[in-house]
Structure formats: C-alpha cells, structure tokens
Design a protein around this motif. Structure first.
Motif, PDB file in Angstrom:
ATOM      1  N   MET A  68      78.542  44.823  29.453  1.00 20.94           N
ATOM      2  CA  MET A  68      77.762  45.076  30.666  1.00 20.94           C
ATOM      3  C   MET A  68      78.397  44.297  31.805  1.00 20.94           C
ATOM      4  SD  MET A  68      73.627  44.946  31.285  1.00 20.94           S
ATOM      5  CE  MET A  68      73.379  43.208  30.871  1.00 20.94           C
ATOM      6  N   ILE A  69      78.527  44.947  32.953  1.00 22.47           N
ATOM      7  CA  ILE A  69      79.152  44.324  34.114  1.00 22.47           C
ATOM      8  C   ILE A  69      78.129  44.239  35.238  1.00 22.47           C
ATOM      9  CG2 ILE A  69      80.993  44.491  35.825  1.00 22.47           C
ATOM     10  CD1 ILE A  69      82.562  46.182  33.803  1.00 22.47           C
ATOM     11  N   ASP A 116      78.137  37.652  39.900  1.00 18.59           N
ATOM     12  CA  ASP A 116      79.130  38.560  39.336  1.00 18.59           C
ATOM     13  C   ASP A 116      79.392  38.082  37.917  1.00 18.59           C
ATOM     14  OD1 ASP A 116      80.507  40.506  41.433  1.00 18.59           O
ATOM     15  OD2 ASP A 116      80.085  38.614  42.482  1.00 18.59           O
ATOM     16  N   ALA A 117      79.277  38.972  36.946  1.00 17.57           N
ATOM     17  CA  ALA A 117      79.459  38.542  35.555  1.00 17.57           C
ATOM     18  C   ALA A 117      79.787  39.734  34.669  1.00 17.57           C
ATOM     19  CB  ALA A 117      78.195  37.845  35.042  1.00 17.57           C
ATOM     20  N   ARG A 118      80.430  39.441  33.554  1.00 20.70           N
ATOM     21  CA  ARG A 118      80.685  40.411  32.496  1.00 20.70           C
ATOM     22  C   ARG A 118      80.100  39.863  31.202  1.00 20.70           C
ATOM     23  NH1 ARG A 118      85.090  44.232  33.034  1.00 20.70           N
ATOM     24  NH2 ARG A 118      85.789  44.299  35.216  1.00 20.70           N
ATOM     25  N   ILE A 119      79.414  40.715  30.463  1.00 17.28           N
ATOM     26  CA  ILE A 119      78.805  40.308  29.198  1.00 17.28           C
ATOM     27  C   ILE A 119      79.359  41.204  28.103  1.00 17.28           C
ATOM     28  CG2 ILE A 119      76.656  39.831  27.991  1.00 17.28           C
ATOM     29  CD1 ILE A 119      75.227  39.925  30.702  1.00 17.28           C
ATOM     30  N   ALA A 120      80.040  40.608  27.148  1.00 15.71           N
ATOM     31  CA  ALA A 120      80.670  41.374  26.075  1.00 15.71           C
ATOM     32  C   ALA A 120      79.628  41.847  25.061  1.00 15.71           C
ATOM     33  CB  ALA A 120      81.719  40.512  25.384  1.00 15.71           C
ATOM     34  N   PRO A 138      75.098  43.578  24.471  1.00 11.40           N
ATOM     35  CA  PRO A 138      75.230  42.555  25.501  1.00 11.40           C
ATOM     36  C   PRO A 138      73.831  42.103  25.914  1.00 11.40           C
ATOM     37  CG  PRO A 138      75.684  44.731  26.418  1.00 11.40           C
ATOM     38  CD  PRO A 138      75.506  44.913  24.946  1.00 11.40           C
ATOM     39  N   LEU A 197      77.061  49.814  32.550  1.00 10.21           N
ATOM     40  CA  LEU A 197      76.870  49.734  31.107  1.00 10.21           C
ATOM     41  C   LEU A 197      77.316  51.046  30.483  1.00 10.21           C
ATOM     42  CD1 LEU A 197      75.719  48.160  28.663  1.00 10.21           C
ATOM     43  CD2 LEU A 197      73.509  49.217  29.154  1.00 10.21           C
ATOM     44  N   GLU A 201      78.100  43.568  38.942  1.00 12.13           N
ATOM     45  CA  GLU A 201      79.127  43.597  39.985  1.00 12.13           C
ATOM     46  C   GLU A 201      78.512  43.376  41.363  1.00 12.13           C
ATOM     47  OE1 GLU A 201      81.235  47.389  41.464  1.00 12.13           O
ATOM     48  OE2 GLU A 201      82.579  46.567  39.946  1.00 12.13           O
ATOM     49  N   ASP A 218      76.444  53.664  35.896  1.00 10.86           N
ATOM     50  CA  ASP A 218      75.894  52.752  36.895  1.00 10.86           C
ATOM     51  C   ASP A 218      74.372  52.818  36.776  1.00 10.86           C
ATOM     52  OD1 ASP A 218      75.059  51.290  39.047  1.00 10.86           O
ATOM     53  OD2 ASP A 218      76.206  52.396  40.553  1.00 10.86           O
TER      54      ASP A 218
END
Length: 221
Positions: free
Chosen positions: A1-2, A19-23, A196, A61, A4, A65
């Motif tokens: 999940m990003i 701002d984050a990225r979740i693996a 995520p 995701l 942005e 969007d």
C-alpha cells in the motif's frame, strides 16, 4: 500500500502530512500525542473523513487509487479500540455479517440456499476454532469476556477478505494480561495473509510487537 503525498487540514490549518509505503505483511506504526491526527488519517484512508477536515493525496493499493472509490468499495479491514460487536446478533451472526455474500456460492455462481447456509456455517465454525472459541457460534456477544470479544471482532474483519488493515489503538482497552495475546493474534495473521497494515497507537510496546517501521508524529505548533 502506498500513501502518496497525504495532507490533512483542519479548518485550513495543516494537521498532518505523510508519504509512506507498506509492504505486504508489514505493519507501519504511527505514534504521537492525542490531537496530532492519527485517527483522522485512518478516517481519510477509509473514506469517512469528518466534514471538519479536508484531505488530499492518493492511497494506492493493488494498482487502484482508493481515494476514487466509496468507503464500502475500498476493501480495508478496520479494527478499533472497542470490538463493536452487534448486540442483536449472535457470535456466529457477527462473523457472518463480515463474509462476502457470494463467497459460499459454487464456481458457476449458483448454489441452493441450503448449500449456502451450510458452507457459511462451516466457515464460521472453522474461524471460531482458529481463535480458540469452538462452539461459541450461538452465544450472545454480551456474555463474552473482553478478550473473546476482541478475537471475534478480529475474525469478523478477516472474514470480510480485506486487502489491507487499519488498526486504531486496537489493544488500548484490553487488560495487560490480554494485550500480548491479542498482539500476537493480530500481527501473526497480518503477516500470514500478506496484508499491509497501518496502526496508530500511544503504546511503544504495540510498535515493538508489530516489528515494522515506526513514524513519530509530533504535535503541530
């Protein structure tokens, strides 16, 4: 999940930016004092931001969007401080509420009502056994302990087949003796299912148990 370029304002005043990225299978923890906007962020991601706030930025995701979708179509599983079980439904009824209606149909998209009911019953029984509550399907949720209610709430979310999880102080109202049990239950399933997850909390022990990255949000001046 990003996440942005997320920006949330309250009455024209900047409240939070992220701002984050979740693996897949990772838990990103947001920590910070009350009023910094942690729960408001979750509301924006889930699609029910209160009118007092404005938000912008994209939530990506599985190549979609989510900010373009209504809340009910975002496929996000939410776990709150309170279990929020429906008092007019049995334990099994609460679990059935979270299950996709089409899940019990056969491959052709058809199935008798009897077959559908049986398949749902079997899935509910299996879910209860997984959380150590076999035979509780017909129980009134008001007769459950706090830990049992929390386990049912978690399983109801998982049976809805979410694509990601949002955790809003999910362990804060549990007795200390139950917190570690529920942390293990939640984080193990998030990892196993490759979901995520974004958690907001005041408790550093929650972040440590989650084992993922932590972002400290400071109060705005």
């Amino acid at each position: 999940m990003i996440l942005e370029d997320i920006r949330i304002d309250q009455g024209g005043r900047p409240l939070l930016s992220l701002d984050a990225r979740i693996a897949p299978g990772e838990v990103l923890t947001l920590m910070g004092p009350s009023g910094v906007g942690k729960s408001t962020l979750l509301a924006y991601l889930a699609g029910f931001l209160a009118p007092a706030f404005t938000g912008q930025g994209r939530v990506l995701l599985n190549d979609s969007d989510l900010t373009r979708l209504p809340a009910e179509a975002r496929q996000l599983g939410l776990l709150f401080q309170d279990p929020l079980l429906f008092p007019h439904l049995s334990v099994g009824g609460n679990l059935a509420f979270g299950m996709p209606r089409k899940e019990s149909l056969n491959a052709s998209g058809k199935g008798s009502r009897k077959e559908t009911r049986r398949a749902r019953h079997e899935k509910i029984e299996a879910a209860l056994e997984e959380i150590g509550m076999a035979g509780f399907a017909d129980r009134d949720p008001t007769t459950l302990s706090g830990g049992q209610r929390s386990r049912v709430a978690l399983m109801r979310v998982l049976l809805s087949k979410p694509c990601a999880m949002l955790l809003d102080e999910p362990f804060s109202k549990l007795d200390a003796s139950l917190r570690q049990e529920m942390r293990s239950l939640v984080f193990t399933r998030v990892q196993r299912l490759g979901l995520p997850a974004l958690m907001v909390t005041h408790d550093a022990a929650d972040a440590k148990a989650a084992g993922g990255p932590v972002i400290e949000l400071g109060a705005q001046p």
